[in-house]
Design an enzyme around this catalytic site. Sequence first.
Site, PDB file in Angstrom:
ATOM      1  N   HIS B  84       0.843  -1.197   0.000  1.00  0.00           N
ATOM      2  CA  HIS B  84       0.000   0.000   0.000  1.00  0.00           C
ATOM      3  C   HIS B  84       0.882   1.252   0.000  1.00  0.00           C
ATOM      4  O   HIS B  84       0.665   2.175  -0.786  1.00  0.00           O
ATOM      5  CB  HIS B  84      -0.922  -0.009   1.215  1.00  0.00           C
ATOM      6  N   ASP B 113       5.672  22.539 -25.650  1.00  0.00           N
ATOM      7  CA  ASP B 113       5.731  21.185 -25.111  1.00  0.00           C
ATOM      8  C   ASP B 113       6.815  21.167 -24.047  1.00  0.00           C
ATOM      9  O   ASP B 113       7.411  22.196 -23.742  1.00  0.00           O
ATOM     10  CB  ASP B 113       6.075  20.173 -26.224  1.00  0.00           C
ATOM     11  N   TRP B 149       7.379   0.015   3.722  1.00  0.00           N
ATOM     12  CA  TRP B 149       7.872   0.673   2.500  1.00  0.00           C
ATOM     13  C   TRP B 149       9.271   1.237   2.701  1.00  0.00           C
ATOM     14  O   TRP B 149       9.968   1.530   1.744  1.00  0.00           O
ATOM     15  CB  TRP B 149       6.893   1.766   2.040  1.00  0.00           C
ATOM     16  N   SER B 176      12.858   6.861 -13.831  1.00  0.00           N
ATOM     17  CA  SER B 176      11.720   7.596 -14.389  1.00  0.00           C
ATOM     18  C   SER B 176      11.591   8.973 -13.737  1.00  0.00           C
ATOM     19  O   SER B 176      11.433   9.989 -14.418  1.00  0.00           O
ATOM     20  CB  SER B 176      10.444   6.780 -14.186  1.00  0.00           C
ATOM     21  N   SER B 177      11.699   9.004 -12.410  1.00  0.00           N
ATOM     22  CA  SER B 177      11.555  10.278 -11.697  1.00  0.00           C
ATOM     23  C   SER B 177      12.682  11.239 -12.047  1.00  0.00           C
ATOM     24  O   SER B 177      12.455  12.443 -12.189  1.00  0.00           O
ATOM     25  CB  SER B 177      11.586  10.044 -10.186  1.00  0.00           C
ATOM     26  N   HIS B 260      13.099  12.004   3.508  1.00  0.00           N
ATOM     27  CA  HIS B 260      12.468  13.249   3.932  1.00  0.00           C
ATOM     28  C   HIS B 260      12.241  14.224   2.779  1.00  0.00           C
ATOM     29  O   HIS B 260      11.137  14.730   2.630  1.00  0.00           O
ATOM     30  CB  HIS B 260      13.127  13.913   5.129  1.00  0.00           C
ATOM     31  N   GLU B 262      11.675  13.313  -0.065  1.00  0.00           N
ATOM     32  CA  GLU B 262      10.584  12.633  -0.779  1.00  0.00           C
ATOM     33  C   GLU B 262       9.212  13.077  -0.272  1.00  0.00           C
ATOM     34  O   GLU B 262       8.294  13.302  -1.056  1.00  0.00           O
ATOM     35  CB  GLU B 262      10.743  11.120  -0.636  1.00  0.00           C
ATOM     36  N   TYR B 264       8.456  15.877   0.890  1.00  0.00           N
ATOM     37  CA  TYR B 264       8.184  17.230   0.378  1.00  0.00           C
ATOM     38  C   TYR B 264       7.944  17.219  -1.120  1.00  0.00           C
ATOM     39  O   TYR B 264       7.226  18.066  -1.656  1.00  0.00           O
ATOM     40  CB  TYR B 264       9.311  18.195   0.759  1.00  0.00           C
ATOM     41  N   SER B 275      -2.195  27.350  -4.366  1.00  0.00           N
ATOM     42  CA  SER B 275      -1.831  28.758  -4.570  1.00  0.00           C
ATOM     43  C   SER B 275      -2.355  29.298  -5.894  1.00  0.00           C
ATOM     44  O   SER B 275      -2.431  30.508  -6.091  1.00  0.00           O
ATOM     45  CB  SER B 275      -0.311  28.941  -4.515  1.00  0.00           C
ATOM     46  N   HIS B 309      15.019  12.883  12.098  1.00  0.00           N
ATOM     47  CA  HIS B 309      13.871  12.945  13.010  1.00  0.00           C
ATOM     48  C   HIS B 309      12.955  11.738  12.826  1.00  0.00           C
ATOM     49  O   HIS B 309      12.035  11.539  13.602  1.00  0.00           O
ATOM     50  CB  HIS B 309      13.107  14.264  12.863  1.00  0.00           C
ATOM     51  N   HIS B 310      13.222  10.934  11.801  1.00  0.00           N
ATOM     52  CA  HIS B 310      12.482   9.680  11.631  1.00  0.00           C
ATOM     53  C   HIS B 310      13.083   8.575  12.502  1.00  0.00           C
ATOM     54  O   HIS B 310      12.578   7.469  12.523  1.00  0.00           O
ATOM     55  CB  HIS B 310      12.504   9.237  10.166  1.00  0.00           C
ATOM     56  N   THR B 335       6.531  27.096   6.481  1.00  0.00           N
ATOM     57  CA  THR B 335       5.211  26.513   6.264  1.00  0.00           C
ATOM     58  C   THR B 335       4.136  27.433   6.831  1.00  0.00           C
ATOM     59  O   THR B 335       3.077  27.631   6.223  1.00  0.00           O
ATOM     60  CB  THR B 335       5.123  25.118   6.907  1.00  0.00           C
ATOM     61  N   LYS B 338       3.346  30.164   4.496  1.00  0.00           N
ATOM     62  CA  LYS B 338       2.451  29.766   3.417  1.00  0.00           C
ATOM     63  C   LYS B 338       0.996  29.761   3.868  1.00  0.00           C
ATOM     64  O   LYS B 338       0.119  30.315   3.202  1.00  0.00           O
ATOM     65  CB  LYS B 338       2.829  28.369   2.914  1.00  0.00           C
ATOM     66  N   ARG B 457       1.823   0.541  15.118  1.00  0.00           N
ATOM     67  CA  ARG B 457       1.449   0.399  13.726  1.00  0.00           C
ATOM     68  C   ARG B 457       1.963  -0.936  13.174  1.00  0.00           C
ATOM     69  O   ARG B 457       2.790  -1.593  13.802  1.00  0.00           O
ATOM     70  CB  ARG B 457       1.994   1.573  12.905  1.00  0.00           C
TER      71      ARG B 457
END
Lengths: 288, 532
Positions: B84, B113, B149, B176-177, B260, B262, B264, B275, B309-310, B335, B338, B457
Amino acid sequence: MDHTHDKYYIPHGSHWPVVGSCALFMMLGGFAVYLNGAAIGGTVSLIGLALLVVMLAGWFGTVIAESMSDCYNSQVDKSFRMGMMWFIFSEVMFFAAFFGALFYARQLVIPWLGGEGTKFMTNLMLWPGFEALWPSNGPAHAGGEFETMAAAGLPAINTAILLSSSVTITIAHHALKNGNRLLLNLGVLVTVILGFSFIFLQATEYMHAYSELNLKLSTGIYGSTFFVLTGFHGLHVTIGAIFLTVIWFRVLRGHFTPQKHFAFEAAAWYWHFVDVVWLCLYFFVYWL
Amino acid sequence: MGPEYEATADQYQADDHDHHGAPSGIKRWLFSTNHKDIGTMYLVFSLLMFFVGGTMIMIVRAELFQPGLQFVDPAFFNQMTTMHGLVMVFGAIMPAFVGLANWMIPMMVGAPDMALPRMNNWSFWLLPVGFTFLVATLFMPGGAPAAGWTMYPPLVLQTGDAFPFLVFAVHILGASSIMGAINIIVTIMNMRAPKMTLLKMPLFVWTWFITAFLLLAAMPVFAGAVTMLLFDQYFGTHFFNAAGGGDPVMFQHIFWFFGHPEVYIMILPAFGIVSEIIPTFARKPLFGYNSMVYATASIAVLSFIVWAHHMFTVGMPLAAELFFMFSTMLIAVPTGVKVFNWIATMWRGSMTFETPMLFSLAFVFLFTIGGFSGLMLAITPVDFQYHDTYFVVAHFHYVLVPGSLFGIMAGVYYWLPKWTGHVVDEKLAKTHFWLSAIFVNITFFPQHFLGLAGMPRRIPDYSTQFADFNMMSSLGAFGFGLSQLLFVYIVYRTVKGGEKASSEVWDNPKGLEWTVPSPAPHHTFETAPELR
């Protein structure tokens, strides 16, 4: 921004990307099957690799033909340049991961396993008697006693080879800009020869490491970082040398003008990139 | 002040008289070099993956409906949570944003294009390869990956035959990315219409520009991390094995150096979308345009120095715990800028509440809740209690579902009339919004309480004290999943027909995309539009 073009250029559709996807599907899928123990996977993987080569030749061939028939305006040229630049940046980040692993293991993991600071009990209970020294194959002495590759021998010669190849490619570039085709031809040729010599010496070095130094991929963290870093670098040198070989054949055919020679510059940038990575390798892996 | 860009309709040319009109049949899609067709493929693919990943989590929520083991065995449960995560992150959210980028960025900057159209095609056609690998693992001996994951060793090294396929799927999706990111950067740097200076670019373009750099710096590191896993598993290296002088925690560092940025990557483009939308429906220019750009850039820079921090509970030195705590809390500043700007944009605006605006408002409100729980998690001593509980699950689903996903939905409702030429049925769309907004909260809000009470979890069974909130969460999840079928129906209906949309679609929206007809022609700007 350069807007000397009066109309945008959009390439026509191409079947090569889809062929490339099929090639990678076979190459990596086959390799995965092979790693799971089925020999047929290896064959599929090699067919995929062959298809990938066909795809690269076909795709680049198309682009070269389009470039030679003056399809591309200055904006396309700039897009190609920026694309190559940022591709090299992503390659730098790929190497950063492995250099990061080297620094982390050497500066933090080994001292911690040796009982530095608050990790005293870790050392005492889990790895008694392990001393934090570099090079190291860890508390279990994975792979057994080994010697490191001396920085002064083959690696020093290889450093000299790559550094001079950077000079020769630059000479070739200046020759191209001044319209001196003979010097251009020679400059690229010498660079290619130096590149392949580097790869040959690196292979010799690996054989030396395996047969005489007992330094292997499985020699703990030292062997892991040593071979993975130098191995991926060697792979990139190989790609760069093939890239330059193609450029040399294009020079023979009279491609590139003093004003327009993106592919040449892309190859040169790539070559400088593998050169800089090597300098970092020589400094951090072989020397220190 | 926000930038002003307007072009008149005669500055765009619709005639495709040359050799690159839309080809017909399968070749149009297989060999495409058209940003709109490729964007459509990305969006359809991500919708498909959204339902694949969604089905997996329905199995998880069914199992968690009540305590005890009822439907699936724990190993399969773990496979479902892992898959998932992988499918939603790499298959649903990221491709959806790339699809939106493909459709909108060339139109928004006045380009014909993407800068590198063939590579654009390959970026897309690598996705089916990667996901064939990933989904095929479900049918392999040992089952699909089940270590989460995040793929932490040594657990992930217990994966069966799926293991090399997992690694190669990551490589392919990463390639690809990276190609997609290069394309977006080059398009924005090199293909802007004359006079479209950087600080005149629409914010969606800006946020994607910055996101592309994050991708470029983070994805190769991820590729390196899984390569080391592969080598440890098959070629005898000891990167993540302490006996050989390596360290499993080192994988976590490398992974989160990618991971991390990722997260964002999955939120910044959504910032850009809201926006665009909020000024349109507040009928005011975006408040603090420049500060929005700088805030986005600051968030991007900070994202590279907060990764650990993870890993607060993994046993890092005190100095590292403190550094990563403070650097993480620093992110709240840009943040906050924003969120303040979005609210200030609406202040005294003459607001209307069409569906894109509803999704954007829900985004601002619910994403902020996710941001606040993130701040709680950033505090090291507090995280010691929350780590690996449902509180973390609640936190990142608040930023990813009513955050990223609502951002995508808002963007789709906002631009769908431009793509299809048909107006969206507001009544149905609003029904979809309210169902989604209510069910998403029923699903995830109780998970905060579960986590604070200590429910871990990634475990298929739980203590009976957690039963009520879990049942509530499962009901919410089923409701949310079913509501998304309505979304598919709405999109299908709008593509097939409906009231014709004008070129502006909404009430005087700003941006070049609204100067071309709806639906936007196959080739948009064959010559550069002139900006006033």
